[in-house]
Design an enzyme around this catalytic site. Structure first.
Site, PDB file in Angstrom:
ATOM      1  CB  VAL A  52      -0.972   0.026   1.201  1.00  0.00           C
ATOM      2  CG1 VAL A  52      -2.037  -1.049   1.043  1.00  0.00           C
ATOM      3  CG2 VAL A  52      -0.226  -0.122   2.521  1.00  0.00           C
ATOM      4  CE1 TYR A  53       4.008   1.400   4.073  1.00  0.00           C
ATOM      5  CE2 TYR A  53       6.199   0.709   3.440  1.00  0.00           C
ATOM      6  CZ  TYR A  53       5.230   0.857   4.400  1.00  0.00           C
ATOM      7  OH  TYR A  53       5.487   0.468   5.694  1.00  0.00           O
ATOM      8  CB  VAL A  54       3.446   5.526  -3.165  1.00  0.00           C
ATOM      9  CG1 VAL A  54       3.187   6.712  -4.104  1.00  0.00           C
ATOM     10  CG2 VAL A  54       4.420   5.952  -2.065  1.00  0.00           C
ATOM     11  N   GLY A  56       1.352   1.058  -4.247  1.00  0.00           N
ATOM     12  CA  GLY A  56       2.163   0.057  -4.937  1.00  0.00           C
ATOM     13  C   GLY A  56       3.369   0.621  -5.659  1.00  0.00           C
TER      14      GLY A  56
END
Length: 329
Positions: A52-54, A56
């Site tokens: 979920v960071y940015v 993907g």
């Protein structure tokens, strides 16, 4: 750079782990890739990201940066949070985990994930379903080891018990928030991880930027993570007299050693019993270089104890009661 065994496993990781939450957001792709390459060149071998960071994008950048050196490093990512506007695209169900691992493998451009971590407990999905799915992924070779993040002590112990009872793969690591200004894990989680040989990989090791010394009493930040009104790095959670007393001690030690406050805070954590590899992040190459200056030296016992004492939690019940009647030989 020194190395430590990753929990109850046969692999070793560097004493610092490079976190990639800013990659593709506040850190552009070019600088992000440069940080990864510098980290590997300086002996680091442990990278942490999440699906979920940015949305993907962080995984994509990491995958692009490590292609020629994939087998030289330990790559960790996570699953649990929502990835789409759909009721089943969240959680630790068999469906969401299997969908999540395939998407992460594609973005990371790799055949396997070294450490697959559950981002937070799922109160809906039975832990038996989650652990059976993870065991299947390990058996398939798509995942090598599994870990958890932001779990309570009873949740970790219940997971280990279910794994042992069913002969499933065990969690070998836990990723909690932990720093001089966030030591709640001292109560239950850290002692449990030491007892069960679960590696501890702290996130937020400099308190979301608070321990850099940029902010003073009555000086609310205007930029950075502390400006957020939500989350664990909000100014409301950091702006306390106790935290500023801790910061005062960090600044004093840093001045005595000609180090930066961030380097002192990280060095204290690196040498804390039970800590395997703190996860540090950086928005800029300058911040990266500063944080890497936390290795290659060690606080004196006096400096370390000063920081440990001033940041320690109070002896509330039942901990002071148990401590009073502790038996030792």
């Amino acid at each position: 750079m020194e190395y430590r065994v990753l929990g109850k496993s046969g692999i070793v990781v560097s004493e610092l782990c490079l976190g990639t939450m800013t990659f593709g957001n506040t850190t552009n792709e070019e600088d992000s890739m440069a940080m990864i390459h510098r980290f590997l060149d300086q002996g680091g071998n442990f990278l942490d990201t999440a699906n979920v960071y940015v949305s993907g994008r962080s995984e994509e950048i990491v995958g692009k940066a490590i292609q020629s050196r994939r087998s030289d490093l330990i790559l960790a990512t996570k699953v649990r949070f929502s990835t789409a506007d759909n009721v089943n695209h969240v959680g630790l169900s068999r469906k969401h985990i299997l969908d999540g691992v395939e998407a992460s493998l594609k973005r990371l451009n790799t055949d396997y994930i070294d450490l697959y971590q559950m981002h937070v407990w799922d109160h809906i999905t039975p832990i038996e379903e989650t652990l059976r799915t993870l065991d299947d992924l390990v058996s398939s070779g798509k995942v090598r080891y599994i870990g958890c993040s932001n779990f309570l002590a009873y949740q970790i112990m219940k997971s280990l018990g279910v794994s042992d009872h069913n002969r499933y793969t065990r969690f070998i690591s836990n990723q909690p928030q932990y720093s001089l200004v966030s030591r709640q894990m001292d109560r239950e989680v850290l002692p449990l991880c030491i007892e069960e040989n679960v590696a501890v990989l702290p996130w937020g090791p400099i308190g979301g930027g608070f321990l850099t010394g940029k902010y003073g009493r009555g000086e609310a930040p205007t930029e950075g993570r502390l400006t957020s009104k939500a989350g664990e790095s909000s100014w409301d959670l950091r702006n306390s007299e106790k935290n500023f007393r801790i910061l005062d001690e960090v600044l004093a030690v840093a001045a005595e050693l000609d180090k930066t406050p961030a380097q002192v805070a990280l060095n204290w954590l690196i040498h804390k019993q039970g800590i395997t590899s703190p996860i540090f992040g950086a928005r800029t190459l300058e911040q990266f270089d500063e944080n890497m200056g936390a290795v290659g030296w060690k606080l004196s016992n006096d400096h370390w104890n000063r920081l440990d004492t001033i940041s320690a939690l109070e002896d509330d019940y039942p901990y002071r009661f148990i401590k009073k009647f502790r038996r030792e030989f």
